[in-house]
Design an enzyme around this catalytic site. Structure first.
Site, PDB file in Angstrom:
ATOM      1  N   GLY A  18      -4.890  -3.855 -12.864  1.00  0.00           N
ATOM      2  CA  GLY A  18      -4.242  -2.591 -13.184  1.00  0.00           C
ATOM      3  C   GLY A  18      -4.811  -2.037 -14.477  1.00  0.00           C
ATOM      4  O   GLY A  18      -4.438  -2.456 -15.562  1.00  0.00           O
TER       5      GLY A  18
ATOM      6  N   GLY B 226     -10.712  -2.895 -10.842  1.00  0.00           N
ATOM      7  CA  GLY B 226     -10.554  -1.894  -9.791  1.00  0.00           C
ATOM      8  C   GLY B 226     -11.289  -0.618 -10.128  1.00  0.00           C
ATOM      9  O   GLY B 226     -12.532  -0.547 -10.075  1.00  0.00           O
TER      10      GLY B 226
ATOM     11  N   ASN C  97      -0.500  -3.491  -7.451  1.00  0.00           N
ATOM     12  CA  ASN C  97      -1.104  -2.433  -6.663  1.00  0.00           C
ATOM     13  C   ASN C  97      -0.856  -1.116  -7.417  1.00  0.00           C
ATOM     14  O   ASN C  97      -0.331  -1.124  -8.534  1.00  0.00           O
ATOM     15  CB  ASN C  97      -0.487  -2.422  -5.254  1.00  0.00           C
ATOM     16  CG  ASN C  97      -1.480  -1.908  -4.215  1.00  0.00           C
ATOM     17  OD1 ASN C  97      -2.175  -0.917  -4.471  1.00  0.00           O
ATOM     18  ND2 ASN C  97      -1.547  -2.545  -3.073  1.00  0.00           N
TER      19      ASN C  97
ATOM     20  N   CYS D 237       0.841  -1.202   0.000  1.00  0.00           N
ATOM     21  CA  CYS D 237       0.000   0.000   0.000  1.00  0.00           C
ATOM     22  C   CYS D 237       0.871   1.244   0.000  1.00  0.00           C
ATOM     23  O   CYS D 237       1.716   1.422   0.874  1.00  0.00           O
ATOM     24  CB  CYS D 237      -0.936   0.050   1.203  1.00  0.00           C
ATOM     25  SG  CYS D 237      -2.014   1.496   1.119  1.00  0.00           S
TER      26      CYS D 237
HETATM   27  C1  LIG Z   1      -9.743   3.957  -3.984  1.00  0.00           C
HETATM   28  C2  LIG Z   1      -8.825   2.769  -3.990  1.00  0.00           C
HETATM   29  C3  LIG Z   1      -8.628   2.052  -2.817  1.00  0.00           C
HETATM   30  C4  LIG Z   1      -7.767   0.956  -2.796  1.00  0.00           C
HETATM   31  N1  LIG Z   1      -7.608   0.248  -1.635  1.00  0.00           N
HETATM   32  C5  LIG Z   1      -6.805  -0.847  -1.622  1.00  0.00           C
HETATM   33  C6  LIG Z   1      -6.683  -1.654  -0.448  1.00  0.00           C
HETATM   34  O1  LIG Z   1      -7.285  -1.373   0.592  1.00  0.00           O
HETATM   35  N2  LIG Z   1      -5.864  -2.740  -0.508  1.00  0.00           N
HETATM   36  C7  LIG Z   1      -5.186  -3.110  -1.645  1.00  0.00           C
HETATM   37  O2  LIG Z   1      -4.490  -4.123  -1.657  1.00  0.00           O
HETATM   38  N3  LIG Z   1      -5.307  -2.373  -2.784  1.00  0.00           N
HETATM   39  C8  LIG Z   1      -6.092  -1.258  -2.789  1.00  0.00           C
HETATM   40  N4  LIG Z   1      -6.216  -0.530  -3.955  1.00  0.00           N
HETATM   41  C9  LIG Z   1      -5.479  -0.936  -5.160  1.00  0.00           C
HETATM   42  C10 LIG Z   1      -6.351  -1.798  -6.083  1.00  0.00           C
HETATM   43  O3  LIG Z   1      -6.742  -2.990  -5.436  1.00  0.00           O
HETATM   44  C11 LIG Z   1      -5.623  -2.149  -7.397  1.00  0.00           C
HETATM   45  O4  LIG Z   1      -4.474  -2.904  -7.084  1.00  0.00           O
HETATM   46  C12 LIG Z   1      -5.192  -0.926  -8.197  1.00  0.00           C
HETATM   47  O5  LIG Z   1      -6.142   0.092  -8.092  1.00  0.00           O
HETATM   48  C13 LIG Z   1      -4.927  -1.227  -9.669  1.00  0.00           C
HETATM   49  O6  LIG Z   1      -6.089  -1.647 -10.347  1.00  0.00           O
HETATM   50  P1  LIG Z   1      -7.053  -0.645 -11.198  1.00  0.00           P
HETATM   51  O7  LIG Z   1      -6.149   0.180 -12.066  1.00  0.00           O
HETATM   52  O8  LIG Z   1      -7.956  -1.544 -11.957  1.00  0.00           O
HETATM   53  O9  LIG Z   1      -7.765   0.186 -10.189  1.00  0.00           O
HETATM   54  C14 LIG Z   1      -7.078   0.577  -3.983  1.00  0.00           C
HETATM   55  C15 LIG Z   1      -7.291   1.294  -5.162  1.00  0.00           C
HETATM   56  C16 LIG Z   1      -8.144   2.377  -5.187  1.00  0.00           C
HETATM   57  C17 LIG Z   1      -8.338   3.131  -6.477  1.00  0.00           C
END
Ligand SMILES: Cc1cc2nc3c(=O)[nH]c(=O)nc-3n(C[C@H](O)[C@H](O)[C@H](O)COP(=O)(O)O)c2cc1C
Ligand SMILES: Cc1cc2nc3c(=O)[nH]c(=O)nc-3n(C[C@H](O)[C@H](O)[C@H](O)COP(=O)(O)OP(=O)(O)OC[C@H]3O[C@@H](n4cnc5c(N)ncnc54)[C@H](O)[C@@H]3O)c2cc1C
Ligand code: FES
Lengths: 284, 222
Positions: A217, A239, A167, A112
């Site tokens: 991602g 996500g 992440n 994170c």
């Molecule tokens: C608002 C928000 C909150 C997130 N909270 C977490 C979390 O609590 N734990 C975690 O492992 N990843 C968290 N992520 C990361 C996502 O799980 C993911 O790995 C990342 O956003 C990439 O995917 P995406 O581009 O499809 O969003 C968060 C992402 C966003 C945008």
């Protein structure tokens, strides 16, 4: 191939219909103590993605186990639980307490970008959790590592059953008066801009292991899912796209079927075979 | 409570109202919801949709009044009739309408939810504040409105003994709250999802950070 949500991108208790449209639901990261998270503003859209600095806001382990998890399981059956912490012992204690029918799998959030304390090495955390639970353990990795393959081999040796990546990337954005738009200054960058990063990271992980990989991602279409699978993902998580389109799971599945027809592939998994040659080439 | 839906709706027209734009969409099967509730409207070319209060619900339409201040709102103001955008809502909690002596208070683009609210409350009196005469053209959308222009503020023109329902910039809402502690106030926060998924829209409510899209956007301060 299963379609999941990315941790932190869906609250199944406020939107159970969306959670049910996925093959498995992944919780927001749970930490030992309750966390209110970072002060607002916590999110900012940029041209090709978004920044978030939520700061692992969650009710803490005790309230999660006592209230959230039973409610989730009643709505959805067993779920994936994302586990966070600041020491290997934090993660291991939570894993120990998760030995319940309501938990299908544990995803260790080792990446994170929105909290100051960095966890110990990914492999140490995985090792401590392996000793604490028989549940399947996925290690969620950051795209920042230059040699993702090395981290993947280390967490596999420590006992991981699978890999989740990526992440978010650390990013910042400024307002018209050149001040940071997030109260915290920087945050995690997600959304479409992350897609090439995710493809390369998944390919690098696939070259290092035969373990199942949850790729994520910037996925927003069926084509994007297929590309991640082509690079080696076994499962795919949605996500940021869920924020803009809570109907994304069914839409993406429909697009995926059309995409497979067009490419004359029988199954999603065949996309990987098609790309295998390329992955091998990149290795040499 | 009305159930939120998500549909791709056709643009009927985009009309200038002073410096603002009134975006009229075909309603389809969407429920207009209660005054003060909002919709997440797709902003073409942007990653995230934008939260917009429903301004008017003419027959078969949903209309949003917006201030083109950034890339998302400018993309919405540039929509052409016939184009289609996804609309998701109604979302959040609107105004409570069971008030005996309502007074609507609006500042700037904060007038957006008031035309629909005025209709629901059978045209109660309103006090609207604007930065300029040009901005004040939006007052034409709200019946029975008294208009004040900077440097006169809405708080200079508030009659006493009224149930205040207000929407406007944060300093205005704070000033209204100081004068009328039990006012219903519609707040803003940056929102990514509008349905409780991202935890991005938190604001402090009774000393705790709460999701404005779930608890609000209308909050009662007392
Ligand atoms: C608002 C928000 C909150 C997130 N909270 C977490 C979390 O609590 N734990 C975690 O492992 N990843 C968290 N992520 C990361 C996502 O799980 C993911 O790995 C990342 O956003 C990439 O995917 P995406 O581009 O499809 O969003 C968060 C992402 C966003 C945008
Ligand atoms: C529930 C709700 C209802 C709304 N209803 C309306 C409406 O009916 N009509 C309307 O015009 N607008 C409304 N808004 C505000 C609108 O959503 C934002 O102005 C819009 O998202 C800005 O996007 P943008 O890309 O145009 O500008 P951005 O580039 O996002 O922002 C431009 C500038 O405005 C600031 N800003 C952006 N969003 C907000 C915000 N939510 N609060 C405070 N400052 C902000 C930014 O910091 C920046 O300085 C509403 C907001 C909420 C939360
Ligand atoms: S806007 Fe996402 S939780 Fe409120």
């Amino acid at each position: 191939m299963q379609l999941l949500n990315a941790s932190g991108c869906l609250d199944a208790l406020t939107a159970p219909d969306v959670a049910r449209s996925l093959d498995a639901f992944v919780t927001k990261t749970v930490t030992p103590e309750p966390r209110e998270g970072n002060p607002p503003p916590r999110i900012a859209e940029t041209d090709h993605g978004m920044l978030n600095a939520i700061g692992l806001a969650n009710p803490g382990r005790q309230a999660f186990l006592g209230q959230t998890l039973p409610r989730l399981a009643r709505e959805l059956g067993p779920v994936w639980v994302s586990v966070g912490g600041f020491r290997a012992g934090d993660y291991a204690e939570t894993c120990e307490q998760l030995a319940r029918d309501e938990v299908a799998c544990v995803e260790l959030n080792l990446s994170c970008p929105n909290v100051d304390e960095a966890p110990e090495s990914a492999a140490e955390v995985v090792g401590a959790c392996r000793a604490a639970t028989a549940l399947p353990l996925y290690a969620k990795l950051s795209p920042h590592a230059w040699d993702i393959g090395e981290t993947v081999r280390a967490v596999e040796a420590a006992g991981a059953d699978g890999i989740s990546l990526v992440n978010t990337l650390r990013g910042t954005a400024l307002d018209a008066r050149l001040r940071p738009r997030l109260a915290r200054g920087a945050g995690g960058y997600s959304g479409p801009a992350l897609r090439p990063v995710a493809l390369a990271a998944v390919a690098a992980a696939r070259r290092a292991t035969r373990l199942p990989i949850v790729g994520m991602g910037g996925v927003s279409t069926g084509r994007d899912v297929l590309e991640l699978v082509a690079c080696g993902a076994s499962h795919v998580a949605l996500g940021t796209v869920l924020f803009a389109d809570p109907d994304a799971p069914s839409r993406v599945r429909a697009e995926l079927r059309r995409e497979l027809d067009e490419l004359a592939l029988a199954t999603v998994e065949d996309a990987f075979c098609a790309a295998l040659e390329l992955v091998v080439k990149a290795e040499n | 409570m009305s159930r939120p839906g998500r549909e791709r709706r056709r643009v009927v027209a985009v009309e200038p109202v002073g410096p603002y734009a009134l975006v009229r969409l075909e309603r389809g099967m969407l429920d207009p919801g209660n005054p003060g509730q909002f919709f997440m409207v797709e902003a073409p070319g942007r990653v995230l949709p934008r939260p917009m209060s429903l301004c008017l619900a003419p027959k078969g339409e949903l209309a949003f009044l917006l201030d083109p201040i950034g890339p998302g709102t400018r993309a919405l103001a540039a929509l052409e009739p016939g184009e289609r955008v996804h609309v998701f809502g109604p979302l959040g909690n609107g105004f409570r309408l069971d008030v005996p002596r309502p007074l609507l208070v609006g500042g700037g683009i904060g007038v957006a939810p008031l035309p629909y609210l005025s209709e629901a409350l059978e045209r109660p009196p309103a006090v609207l504040g604007f930065r300029s005469e040009h901005h004040a053209e939006a007052a034409a959308l709200v019946p029975n409105a008294e208009v004040v222009i900077d440097p006169v503020l809405v708080t200079d023109a508030l009659p006493e003994g009224r149930d205040v329902l207000a929407c406007g910039p944060e300093p205005m809402l704070e000033a209204v709250r100081a004068l009328v502690p039990d006012a219903q106030l519609a707040w803003e926060a940056p929102m990514a999802c509008g349905f409780g998924a991202c935890y991005g829209c938190v604001v402090e409510v009774d000393g705790e950070l709460k999701r404005l899209c779930v608890e609000g956007p209308v909050l009662c301060s007392s």
